[in-house]
Design an enzyme around this catalytic site. Structure first.
Site, PDB file in Angstrom:
ATOM      1  N   ARG A  64       0.838  -1.215   0.000  1.00  0.00           N
ATOM      2  CA  ARG A  64       0.000   0.000   0.000  1.00  0.00           C
ATOM      3  C   ARG A  64       0.866   1.256   0.000  1.00  0.00           C
ATOM      4  O   ARG A  64       0.505   2.254  -0.620  1.00  0.00           O
ATOM      5  CB  ARG A  64      -0.959  -0.012   1.197  1.00  0.00           C
ATOM      6  CG  ARG A  64      -2.038  -1.085   1.019  1.00  0.00           C
ATOM      7  CD  ARG A  64      -3.111  -0.957   2.058  1.00  0.00           C
ATOM      8  NE  ARG A  64      -3.803   0.327   1.957  1.00  0.00           N
ATOM      9  CZ  ARG A  64      -4.571   0.825   2.904  1.00  0.00           C
ATOM     10  NH1 ARG A  64      -4.749   0.154   4.025  1.00  0.00           N
ATOM     11  NH2 ARG A  64      -5.165   1.991   2.742  1.00  0.00           N
ATOM     12  N   ASN A  69      -8.590   8.113   5.371  1.00  0.00           N
ATOM     13  CA  ASN A  69      -7.560   7.575   4.487  1.00  0.00           C
ATOM     14  C   ASN A  69      -6.186   7.646   5.127  1.00  0.00           C
ATOM     15  O   ASN A  69      -5.883   8.575   5.872  1.00  0.00           O
ATOM     16  CB  ASN A  69      -7.552   8.329   3.156  1.00  0.00           C
ATOM     17  CG  ASN A  69      -8.864   8.170   2.424  1.00  0.00           C
ATOM     18  OD1 ASN A  69      -9.654   7.287   2.758  1.00  0.00           O
ATOM     19  ND2 ASN A  69      -9.112   9.016   1.439  1.00  0.00           N
ATOM     20  N   ASP A  92      -3.418   7.416   3.097  1.00  0.00           N
ATOM     21  CA  ASP A  92      -2.487   8.002   2.117  1.00  0.00           C
ATOM     22  C   ASP A  92      -2.276   9.481   2.449  1.00  0.00           C
ATOM     23  O   ASP A  92      -2.965  10.038   3.309  1.00  0.00           O
ATOM     24  CB  ASP A  92      -3.021   7.816   0.672  1.00  0.00           C
ATOM     25  CG  ASP A  92      -4.325   8.570   0.433  1.00  0.00           C
ATOM     26  OD1 ASP A  92      -4.351   9.807   0.636  1.00  0.00           O
ATOM     27  OD2 ASP A  92      -5.325   7.943   0.025  1.00  0.00           O
ATOM     28  N   HIS A 145      -7.519   7.275  11.038  1.00  0.00           N
ATOM     29  CA  HIS A 145      -7.142   5.851  10.959  1.00  0.00           C
ATOM     30  C   HIS A 145      -5.634   5.656  10.772  1.00  0.00           C
ATOM     31  O   HIS A 145      -5.211   4.579  10.374  1.00  0.00           O
ATOM     32  CB  HIS A 145      -7.918   5.156   9.823  1.00  0.00           C
ATOM     33  CG  HIS A 145      -9.384   4.983  10.127  1.00  0.00           C
ATOM     34  ND1 HIS A 145     -10.327   4.645   9.173  1.00  0.00           N
ATOM     35  CD2 HIS A 145     -10.080   5.095  11.297  1.00  0.00           C
ATOM     36  CE1 HIS A 145     -11.520   4.566   9.736  1.00  0.00           C
ATOM     37  NE2 HIS A 145     -11.403   4.841  11.021  1.00  0.00           N
ATOM     38  N   CYS A 152       5.933   2.067  17.683  1.00  0.00           N
ATOM     39  CA  CYS A 152       6.307   0.890  18.465  1.00  0.00           C
ATOM     40  C   CYS A 152       5.096  -0.004  18.700  1.00  0.00           C
ATOM     41  O   CYS A 152       4.029   0.478  19.069  1.00  0.00           O
ATOM     42  CB  CYS A 152       6.892   1.332  19.798  1.00  0.00           C
ATOM     43  SG  CYS A 152       7.336  -0.049  20.853  1.00  0.00           S
ATOM     44  N   GLY A 186     -17.096  10.052  -0.377  1.00  0.00           N
ATOM     45  CA  GLY A 186     -16.470   8.779  -0.750  1.00  0.00           C
ATOM     46  C   GLY A 186     -16.218   7.798   0.373  1.00  0.00           C
ATOM     47  O   GLY A 186     -15.136   7.231   0.464  1.00  0.00           O
ATOM     48  N   GLU A 210     -22.656   6.533  -5.226  1.00  0.00           N
ATOM     49  CA  GLU A 210     -23.868   5.839  -4.757  1.00  0.00           C
ATOM     50  C   GLU A 210     -24.124   6.240  -3.310  1.00  0.00           C
ATOM     51  O   GLU A 210     -23.187   6.614  -2.607  1.00  0.00           O
ATOM     52  CB  GLU A 210     -23.705   4.319  -4.873  1.00  0.00           C
ATOM     53  CG  GLU A 210     -22.653   3.766  -3.947  1.00  0.00           C
ATOM     54  CD  GLU A 210     -21.832   2.640  -4.570  1.00  0.00           C
ATOM     55  OE1 GLU A 210     -22.214   2.116  -5.626  1.00  0.00           O
ATOM     56  OE2 GLU A 210     -20.800   2.310  -3.971  1.00  0.00           O
TER      57      GLU A 210
HETATM   58  N1  APR Z   1     -15.730   9.563  -5.792  1.00  0.00           N
HETATM   59  C1  APR Z   1     -16.385   9.506  -4.604  1.00  0.00           C
HETATM   60  N2  APR Z   1     -16.695   8.352  -3.991  1.00  0.00           N
HETATM   61  C2  APR Z   1     -16.332   7.209  -4.593  1.00  0.00           C
HETATM   62  C3  APR Z   1     -15.645   7.183  -5.815  1.00  0.00           C
HETATM   63  C4  APR Z   1     -15.351   8.432  -6.432  1.00  0.00           C
HETATM   64  N3  APR Z   1     -14.703   8.513  -7.596  1.00  0.00           N
HETATM   65  N4  APR Z   1     -15.411   5.886  -6.154  1.00  0.00           N
HETATM   66  C5  APR Z   1     -15.943   5.145  -5.164  1.00  0.00           C
HETATM   67  N5  APR Z   1     -16.519   5.925  -4.217  1.00  0.00           N
HETATM   68  C6  APR Z   1     -17.209   5.544  -2.985  1.00  0.00           C
HETATM   69  C7  APR Z   1     -17.946   4.228  -3.042  1.00  0.00           C
HETATM   70  O1  APR Z   1     -19.244   4.410  -3.569  1.00  0.00           O
HETATM   71  C8  APR Z   1     -17.965   3.817  -1.576  1.00  0.00           C
HETATM   72  O2  APR Z   1     -19.132   4.295  -0.940  1.00  0.00           O
HETATM   73  O3  APR Z   1     -16.239   5.385  -1.971  1.00  0.00           O
HETATM   74  C9  APR Z   1     -16.768   4.525  -0.971  1.00  0.00           C
HETATM   75  C10 APR Z   1     -15.659   3.609  -0.511  1.00  0.00           C
HETATM   76  O4  APR Z   1     -16.120   2.808   0.520  1.00  0.00           O
HETATM   77  P1  APR Z   1     -15.163   1.788   1.298  1.00  0.00           P
HETATM   78  O5  APR Z   1     -14.424   0.936   0.325  1.00  0.00           O
HETATM   79  O6  APR Z   1     -16.003   1.090   2.307  1.00  0.00           O
HETATM   80  O7  APR Z   1     -14.090   2.750   1.990  1.00  0.00           O
HETATM   81  P2  APR Z   1     -14.227   3.627   3.306  1.00  0.00           P
HETATM   82  O8  APR Z   1     -15.653   3.960   3.580  1.00  0.00           O
HETATM   83  O9  APR Z   1     -13.241   4.729   3.220  1.00  0.00           O
HETATM   84  O10 APR Z   1     -13.730   2.607   4.423  1.00  0.00           O
HETATM   85  C11 APR Z   1     -13.718   3.054   5.753  1.00  0.00           C
HETATM   86  O11 APR Z   1     -12.817   0.973   6.449  1.00  0.00           O
HETATM   87  O12 APR Z   1     -11.500  -0.776   5.902  1.00  0.00           O
HETATM   88  C12 APR Z   1     -11.575   0.339   6.660  1.00  0.00           C
HETATM   89  O13 APR Z   1      -9.909   1.607   7.701  1.00  0.00           O
HETATM   90  C13 APR Z   1     -10.486   1.356   6.438  1.00  0.00           C
HETATM   91  O14 APR Z   1     -10.632   3.780   6.453  1.00  0.00           O
HETATM   92  C14 APR Z   1     -11.215   2.582   5.946  1.00  0.00           C
HETATM   93  C15 APR Z   1     -12.617   2.366   6.501  1.00  0.00           C
END
Ligand code: APR
Length: 237
Positions: free
Chosen positions: A63, A96, A98, A113, A121, A182, A210
């Site tokens: 990552r 995020n 990153d 996170h 450590c 997102g 979505e």
């Molecule tokens: N622009 C905006 N949103 C987007 C895009 C885009 N181009 N592409 C995808 N998405 C949305 C998806 O529709 C989805 O709802 O981003 C979301 C990503 O969801 P997850 O994969 O569940 O990620 P996230 O919600 O950040 O996860 C939360 O879970 O696994 C842990 O610690 C990790 O910080 C992370 C936490």
């Protein structure tokens, strides 16, 4: 659709993996997402770390490499621009790990996170996390703390408490407008932030392709990609 931002508004932004999707970094829960090839319990829990730190470091090293190759997209830059306009009336909390927000210019920013580019450590001995961008080829290369504990990724594993929750709660309590971008609304406590903001009467906007799982708590849902919609979402007055 445009969201008006007045001179008395205070804006709290929560971002998730979706904001970095257009930078080429996979989200977690998509079919081809980060978790697709992994069981979360194998790479992102305290138990995984105790059982197999080599596997955990392998996952986070890959990552790190992906994040280092990625570039901020127009959504990251739009938030940095909004901060430049609002100053202390702006706060960004990201799930995020990153550093694309920083590289786009964001400064009032908190990584709840953790951060890929830091290690700490494993014994929580009190030493601060250290900058560490190394892509480890094996566990033998991973350094140790002065106390003797092995360095682990500065990442909040499942089951651990997110960072700086007091500060986050204070910032949400002050906000009159919350923008969430997102994130699927499936991981707590982040998925509750919208409810906390509603309690103090803030307008709450979600932006993503979505609706998230907690969609019903938002006053507005804007469907679309962050990089396309965010640069023209706000109307400042
Ligand atoms: N622009 C905006 N949103 C987007 C895009 C885009 N181009 N592409 C995808 N998405 C949305 C998806 O529709 C989805 O709802 O981003 C979301 C990503 O969801 P997850 O994969 O569940 O990620 P996230 O919600 O950040 O996860 C939360 O879970 O696994 C842990 O610690 C990790 O910080 C992370 C936490």
């Amino acid at each position: 659709m445009q969201i008006p931002v007045t001179s008395s508004d205070r804006v709290f932004v929560l971002t998730g993996a979706g904001i970095s999707a257009e930078s080429g970094l996979p989200t977690f829960r998509a079919e081809d997402g980060l978790w697709a090839g992994h069981r979360v319990e194998d790479v992102c829990t305290p138990e995984a770390w105790s059982r197999n730190p080599a596997l955990v470091w392998n996952f986070y090293s890959r990552r790190r490499a992906a994040a280092q190759d990625a570039q901020p997209n127009p959504a990251h830059f739009a938030l940095a621009e909004l901060e430049a306009q609002l100053g202390d009336r702006f706060f960004l909390c990201t799930q995020n790990v990153d550093d694309l927000h920083e590289r786009a210019g964001s400064m009032r920013l908190l990584h709840m996170h953790g951060e890929l580019a830091r290690s700490r450590c494993e014994r929580e001995c009190g030493q601060s996390p250290v900058e560490d961008c190394t892509i480890y080829a094996s566990l033998d290369e991973v350094g140790h703390c002065v106390c003797g504990g092995r360095l682990r990724p500065h990442i909040v594993f499942f089951g651990e408490t997110p960072l700086e929750m007091d500060r986050i709660q204070q910032e949400i309590a002050k906000a009159t407008l919350m923008l969430v971008v997102g994130t699927s609304g499936s991981v707590y406590p982040a998925a509750n932030f919208v409810h906390w903001a509603r309690r103090t009467g803030a307008r709450t906007v979600y932006l993503g392709p979505e609706p998230p799982l907690n969609a019903s708590a938002f006053t507005h849902i804007v469907e679309g990609k962050a990089g396309e919609m965010l640069p023209r979402l706000f109307q400042l007055s």
